[in-house]
Design a protein around this motif. Structure first.
Motif, mmCIF file in Angstrom:
data_model
loop_
_atom_site.group_PDB
_atom_site.id
_atom_site.type_symbol
_atom_site.label_atom_id
_atom_site.label_comp_id
_atom_site.label_asym_id
_atom_site.label_seq_id
_atom_site.Cartn_x
_atom_site.Cartn_y
_atom_site.Cartn_z
ATOM 1 N N ASP A 21 77.001 27.826 19.914
ATOM 2 C CA ASP A 21 78.055 26.972 19.359
ATOM 3 C C ASP A 21 77.535 25.567 19.095
ATOM 4 N N LEU A 22 76.783 25.034 20.049
ATOM 5 C CA LEU A 22 76.257 23.679 19.910
ATOM 6 C C LEU A 22 75.357 23.576 18.687
ATOM 7 N N GLU A 23 74.523 24.559 18.466
ATOM 8 C CA GLU A 23 73.644 24.525 17.303
ATOM 9 C C GLU A 23 74.433 24.617 16.002
ATOM 10 N N ASP A 24 75.500 25.427 15.995
ATOM 11 C CA ASP A 24 76.336 25.511 14.797
ATOM 12 C C ASP A 24 76.999 24.167 14.493
ATOM 13 N N ILE A 25 77.476 23.495 15.530
ATOM 14 C CA ILE A 25 78.124 22.191 15.354
ATOM 15 C C ILE A 25 77.110 21.164 14.853
ATOM 16 N N ARG A 26 75.922 21.165 15.433
ATOM 17 C CA ARG A 26 74.887 20.225 14.990
ATOM 18 C C ARG A 26 74.496 20.483 13.540
ATOM 19 N N ALA A 31 71.700 14.590 14.048
ATOM 20 C CA ALA A 31 72.376 15.297 15.151
ATOM 21 C C ALA A 31 71.421 15.539 16.311
ATOM 22 N N GLU A 32 70.594 14.533 16.606
ATOM 23 C CA GLU A 32 69.654 14.635 17.715
ATOM 24 C C GLU A 32 70.384 14.487 19.048
ATOM 25 N N ILE A 33 69.840 15.096 20.078
ATOM 26 C CA ILE A 33 70.405 14.996 21.415
ATOM 27 C C ILE A 33 69.579 13.992 22.214
ATOM 28 N N HIS A 34 70.233 12.949 22.697
ATOM 29 C CA HIS A 34 69.589 11.921 23.504
ATOM 30 C C HIS A 34 70.353 11.772 24.814
ATOM 31 N N ASP A 35 69.628 11.417 25.860
ATOM 32 C CA ASP A 35 70.249 11.184 27.166
ATOM 33 C C ASP A 35 70.720 9.732 27.207
ATOM 34 N N LEU A 36 72.032 9.530 27.087
ATOM 35 C CA LEU A 36 72.592 8.182 27.062
ATOM 36 C C LEU A 36 72.969 7.741 28.467
ATOM 37 N N PRO A 37 72.658 6.498 28.844
ATOM 38 C CA PRO A 37 72.956 6.015 30.196
ATOM 39 C C PRO A 37 74.435 6.174 30.553
ATOM 40 N N SER A 60 73.774 13.667 24.789
ATOM 41 C CA SER A 60 74.796 13.373 23.783
ATOM 42 C C SER A 60 74.218 13.587 22.391
ATOM 43 N N VAL A 61 75.068 14.061 21.491
ATOM 44 C CA VAL A 61 74.683 14.254 20.101
ATOM 45 C C VAL A 61 74.927 12.943 19.357
ATOM 46 N N ILE A 62 73.874 12.376 18.785
ATOM 47 C CA ILE A 62 74.000 11.138 18.020
ATOM 48 C C ILE A 62 73.995 11.494 16.540
ATOM 49 N N CYS A 63 75.064 11.160 15.865
ATOM 50 C CA CYS A 63 75.175 11.494 14.449
ATOM 51 C C CYS A 63 76.429 10.841 13.877
ATOM 52 N N ARG A 64 76.371 10.401 12.638
ATOM 53 C CA ARG A 64 77.588 9.968 11.971
ATOM 54 C C ARG A 64 78.519 11.174 11.856
ATOM 55 N N SER A 81 80.181 2.736 13.684
ATOM 56 C CA SER A 81 79.129 1.871 14.203
ATOM 57 C C SER A 81 77.843 2.675 14.344
ATOM 58 N N SER A 82 76.763 1.974 14.674
ATOM 59 C CA SER A 82 75.497 2.673 14.867
ATOM 60 C C SER A 82 75.555 3.532 16.127
ATOM 61 N N ASN A 83 74.784 4.616 16.121
ATOM 62 C CA ASN A 83 74.671 5.519 17.262
ATOM 63 C C ASN A 83 76.002 6.142 17.662
ATOM 64 N N GLU A 84 76.815 6.486 16.669
ATOM 65 C CA GLU A 84 78.010 7.281 16.951
ATOM 66 C C GLU A 84 77.582 8.543 17.695
ATOM 67 N N TYR A 85 78.360 8.931 18.708
ATOM 68 C CA TYR A 85 77.917 10.039 19.544
ATOM 69 C C TYR A 85 79.101 10.835 20.082
ATOM 70 N N CYS A 86 78.805 12.026 20.558
ATOM 71 C CA CYS A 86 79.703 12.778 21.432
ATOM 72 C C CYS A 86 78.852 13.418 22.513
ATOM 73 N N THR A 87 79.400 13.554 23.711
ATOM 74 C CA THR A 87 78.622 14.141 24.789
ATOM 75 C C THR A 87 78.556 15.653 24.628
ATOM 76 N N VAL A 88 77.431 16.228 25.037
ATOM 77 C CA VAL A 88 77.264 17.674 24.945
ATOM 78 C C VAL A 88 78.252 18.372 25.868
ATOM 79 N N ALA A 89 78.398 17.877 27.090
ATOM 80 C CA ALA A 89 79.339 18.488 28.025
ATOM 81 C C ALA A 89 80.762 18.406 27.499
ATOM 82 N N GLY A 90 81.066 17.317 26.797
ATOM 83 C CA GLY A 90 82.411 17.141 26.268
ATOM 84 C C GLY A 90 82.760 18.140 25.190
ATOM 85 N N ILE A 91 81.763 18.634 24.453
ATOM 86 C CA ILE A 91 82.046 19.632 23.420
ATOM 87 C C ILE A 91 82.588 20.904 24.052
#
Length: 471
Positions: free
Chosen positions: A17-22, A101-107, A112-116, A435-445
């Motif tokens: 599912d995560l890959e489809d969303i990305r 739609a890269e995944i970065h570890d945000l503090p 988290s998926v970073i993507c507009r 804004s820059s670095n719009e994101y959603c958390t992977v766990a939140g999906i």
């Protein structure tokens, strides 16, 4: 529905599912430039077809709207409203490719998926479809019939949506309610539910050289400011006249139609504040804001939900490139948005702005209107609202009830034109929209997927509202 089994199935299939969303997020769909718009509209139609539904691309004077139907022989029908367009990605500070739609570890947030569009709102739109696939895998069919209206101009003020709704009104009115899937948990994990949305007026104020002074055709050498007046100075003085030093609005009659919060909602807001459910510090920390206009948190929350705003979104004139270039511009422009609360009327607000400028001697300043639509309010006791409240309680335990969304969306189309109740909601967290670095958390999906399943179960079981203890 067997909700625990569906939740477990979603967890097993989450990597796919995560890959489809990305993959969906990687498709650009910038409404202001048109980049990728048509391709994304077809991608949305494919998502509807993947559930077994039928979809059509509805042409408009602007970007196409995707309309779809999925009939399951169910007694209830939901209209799924969504948007597939996003804002441009011209901000500085991106740490990843804006459509990667890269995944970065945000503090403090984790992977988290970073993507507009990650949160606003292609991420939740795509995740809604993956959640529906989970239901179909376990149950064979959905518990409700679904209609879809997914537009490509929401970020431009939904310019084609009202005409579409009128054209398709008979089809859309077959719905019992409207759902706008969205990630609604804040940085601290608290979910919220809004009972309406503010109206929108978006304009440009344009000051051009003319009889009052200033060059009329092009910018000239800056040294001639000794002789020639500057449109930028004139525009900034006009803007300054709209508010006082505390940014309280000074336009005559602007607040005349403002309706106070209903007693029930004001009391409920105070109860939630007293219970510690509302914490303005979460906002200040997340948005790097050191001080609010209103230092008292209780009054700040009431102000957010009960008062309009007049905001400068952008201000430009002359040379704004690197290093130096002396120039006296022939034109200065400000982009301004007004968010209106009940019972403000967009046309009266626009007329008030025009009259204010004229009285101040700025009758030469042009007002160019881009977006204009009214506020909308929702009854707390609507079944779709109560179903989302029960969803949040079941999966999280607590929630915030917001009397109105401080932002804007074309919900008046559902309320006033179609007569349909609506709800925005879902678990999951994302932020930095526009804004820059719009994101959603992977766990939140995954939390969002689970919440969509629970919501459909709560809605189709149709429990009766239980008093006023909603928070």
């Amino acid at each position: 529905m067997n909700v625990p089994t569906i939740h477990a199935d979603l967890e097993r299939h989450f990597d796919n599912d995560l890959e489809d969303i990305r993959r969906f997020l990687r498709q650009p769909s910038i409404s202001y430039t048109g980049e990728g718009i048509r391709e994304t509209a077809w991608a949305v139609a494919d998502l509807i077809a993947s559930l077994g539904g039928e979809a059509e691309i509805v042409e408009t004077p602007g970007h196409p709207i995707v309309y779809g139907e999925l009939w399951q022989g169910a007694p209830q029908t939901l209209l799924i409203y969504g948007m597939y367009d996003v804002m441009p990605t011209d901000e500085d500070g991106w740490i990843a490719e804006p459509f990667g739609a890269e995944i970065h570890d945000l503090p403090g947030l984790g992977p988290s998926v970073i993507c507009r569009g990650a949160v606003n709102t292609k991420g939740p739109l795509a995740a809604f479809f993956t959640a529906m696939r989970g239901i179909q895998r376990v149950e064979g069919r959905l518990p409700v019939n679904l209609l879809f209206a997914v537009e490509g101009e929401e970020e431009m003020g939904s310019r084609s949506f009202p005409a579409f709704a009128e054209r398709y009104a008979d089809k859309l009115r077959r719905a019992d309610g409207v759902l706008f899937p969205f990630f609604e948990q804040d940085e601290a994990g608290m979910p919220s539910l809004v009972l309406g949305t503010k109206g929108m007026l978006y304009v440009e104020l344009i000051c051009t050289g003319g009889e009052w002074g200033g060059p009329t055709e092009r910018g000239i050498h800056g040294s001639y400011n000794a002789w020639v007046r500057n449109p930028a100075w004139r525009l900034t003085r006009a803007l300054a006249s709209l508010v006082d030093d505390g940014e309280n609005i000074l336009v005559e009659g602007f607040l005349d139609d403002v309706r106070p919060l209903p007693e029930r909602e004001a009391a409920l807001l105070d109860e939630q504040i007293d219970a510690g459910l509302f914490d303005a510090g979460v906002f200040r920390d997340a948005y790097a804001v050191r001080r609010l206009k209103e230092p008292d948190d209780r009054r700040a929350w009431h102000r957010l939900f009960s008062q309009p705003q007049l905001n400068i979104d952008g201000l430009f004139a002359g040379y704004i490139g690197p290093e130096t270039k002396t120039v006296l511009p022939h034109q200065a422009t400000a982009k301004v948005d007004v968010r209106m609360v009940p019972d403000m009327d967009p046309d009266r607000v626009l007329a008030g702005l025009r009259a204010h400028l004229d009285r101040g001697g700025y009758d030469d300043i042009e007002i160019k209107v881009y977006n204009k639509y009214p506020w909308s309010k929702l009854n707390l006791d609507e079944p779709v609202v109560q179903a989302m409240i029960r969803t949040y309680r079941a999966l999280h335990g607590r929630l915030q009830l917001w009397p109105i969304n401080p932002g804007s969306a074309p919900y008046y189309v559902f309320e006033r034109l179609l007569g349909l109740p609506y709800v925005t909601g879902g678990l999951g967290h994302g932020s930095r929209q526009h804004s820059s670095n719009e994101y959603c958390t992977v766990a939140g999906i995954l939390d969002f997927e689970r919440s969509m399943v629970t919501f459909l179960d709560e809605y189709t079981r149709g429990q009766t509202p239980q008093g006023d203890e909603h928070a």
